[in-house]
Design an enzyme around this catalytic site. Structure first.
Site, PDB file in Angstrom:
ATOM      1  N   SER A 199     -31.693   0.681  -0.701  1.00  0.00           N
ATOM      2  CA  SER A 199     -30.971   1.953  -0.727  1.00  0.00           C
ATOM      3  C   SER A 199     -31.573   2.892  -1.763  1.00  0.00           C
ATOM      4  CB  SER A 199     -29.490   1.715  -1.020  1.00  0.00           C
ATOM      5  OG  SER A 199     -28.901   0.884  -0.037  1.00  0.00           O
TER       6      SER A 199
ATOM      7  N   HIS B 283     -34.736   4.524  -0.474  1.00  0.00           N
ATOM      8  CA  HIS B 283     -34.514   5.658   0.429  1.00  0.00           C
ATOM      9  C   HIS B 283     -34.428   6.969  -0.352  1.00  0.00           C
ATOM     10  CE1 HIS B 283     -34.203   3.406   4.091  1.00  0.00           C
ATOM     11  NE2 HIS B 283     -33.137   2.722   3.707  1.00  0.00           N
TER      12      HIS B 283
ATOM     13  N   CYS C 286     -24.113  -5.261  -4.897  1.00  0.00           N
ATOM     14  CA  CYS C 286     -24.410  -4.523  -3.665  1.00  0.00           C
ATOM     15  C   CYS C 286     -24.763  -5.475  -2.529  1.00  0.00           C
ATOM     16  CB  CYS C 286     -25.540  -3.517  -3.875  1.00  0.00           C
ATOM     17  SG  CYS C 286     -25.966  -2.600  -2.379  1.00  0.00           S
TER      18      CYS C 286
END
Length: 361
Positions: A40, A43, A163
């Protein structure tokens, strides 16, 4: 404190000295012990998802509370904690109906008229990514963005619970509510996918199929509980899954964020099955069901952070690890210092490691 700062999308992170504020009434200051490298973050670093800059990425962390605000009641100085990006306000519609991971968390951030939590030495604000900014020696966050854990938990392993494991395990236990004997396919065997596989084993799934193009990751998936493996890039990957399950799986979970993986998840379903998309797809991409899929009772859903209720879920996951049920040791491929963060992300791009974790001295 030292931190890895994203100055420009597509460029390496820069190690800088930044200034962190003191805790407000509901805030806690945490000495970061460890933080995982998550796709993530990549990104945002590569510019696929927009974000104000300069910013400090990092959201999968664990540490020790150093100071608390005047109104904090759930934590004390010295507590070991895991942070979570799905901070919750506690009083919105989503929170009071038990969907805490959907809370937009406005009350957990500082207002526009308040001093920023992080600045450069010249006073320039540094954006706090996902309200955490954990690629730094300290974190200043709302008390509802972390949870106290058993102090016996090793913090380098605890970090990835914040996460990858919360997302993967939460999907199995909460979003999918997998029951013993059901069949599960997991597409993508990075940190999230491996945690999903491990949780499916804990939940008693009857058959767990791991789909990934990298043989080493398929081998690791078997170690964590997969009963079968498939090369996700094979032209007949969906047909293989349909054949080995006599018609498809009850749950197909996409855990990498590739459009083709979302398609594979849908194509792998049995009648009445559910496809769950966890990965961060390109912003303009659409995943869908065909008319016959709908007539077959198939379902498609998203599950942000696995639909977690992290103040309850994370301590349970810690307990699973301490009892030997959750295999975080296999998911963590290596620990590295903050100065090697860019090299860690380069390894991630190659797909040759399960999870790299930054550790702070």
């Amino acid at each position: 404190m030292k931190a890895a700062v994203l100055v420009e999308a597509g460029k390496p992170l820069q190690i800088e000295d930044v200034v962190i504020s003191k805790p407000g009434p509901h805030e806690v200051l945490i000495r970061t012990a460890a933080c995982g490298l998550c796709h993530s973050d990549l990104h945002f670093i590569e510019g696929q998802y927009p974000h104000p800059m300069p910013a400090i990425p990092g959201h999968e962390a664990a540490g020790i509370v150093e100071a608390i605000g005047s109104e904090v009641r759930t934590l004390a100085v010295g507590d070991a904690v895991i942070s979570c990006l799905s901070a919750f306000c506690g009083h919105c519609e989503f929170c009071v109906t038990g969907r805490m991971s959907l809370c937009l968390g406005a009350d957990t951030r500082r207002g526009e008229n308040e001093a920023p939590r992080i600045t450069r030495p010249d006073g320039t604000p540094v954006a706090q990514m996902l309200n955490l900014s954990a690629y730094a020696e300290q974190m200043l966050i709302h008390e509802h963005a972390c949870v106290r854990i058993n102090p016996d938990m090793p913090l380098d392993k605890a970090a990835i619970i914040g996460c990858a494991v919360t997302t993967g395990a939460g999907t199995i236990f909460n979003a999918c509510n997998v029951t013993p004997g059901e069949t599960v396919a997991v597409i993508g065997c990075g940190g999230v996918g491996l945690a999903t596989i491990n949780a499916a084993k804990i939940a008693g799934a009857g058959r767990i199929i791991a789909a990934d193009p990298i043989p080493e990751k398929r081998e690791l998936a078997v170690k964590l509980g997969a009963t079968d493996v498939v090369d996700a890039m094979a032209d007949n990957a969906a047909e293989q899954i349909l054949e080995m399950t006599s018609g498809g799986v009850d749950h197909a979970i996409e855990a990498v964020g590739r459009p083709a993986s979302g398609d594979l998840a849908v194509e792998s379903l049995r009648r009445g099955g559910t496809a769950t998309i966890l990965g961060m797809m390109p912003l303009d991409h659409q995943v869908g069901l065909k008319a016959m899929d709908l007539l077959s009772g198939k379902k498609l859903q998203g599950a942000i952070m696995g639909g977690n209720r992290f103040p309850v879920d994370i301590p349970r996951l810690v307990d699973f690890y301490l009892r030997g049920m959750l295999d975080l040791d296999s998911i963590v491929a290596e620990t590295i210092p903050l100065e090697q963060i860019n090299e860690g992300f380069e390894k991630m791009k190659k797909g040759d490691a399960a999870r790299s974790v930054i550790t702070f001295e």
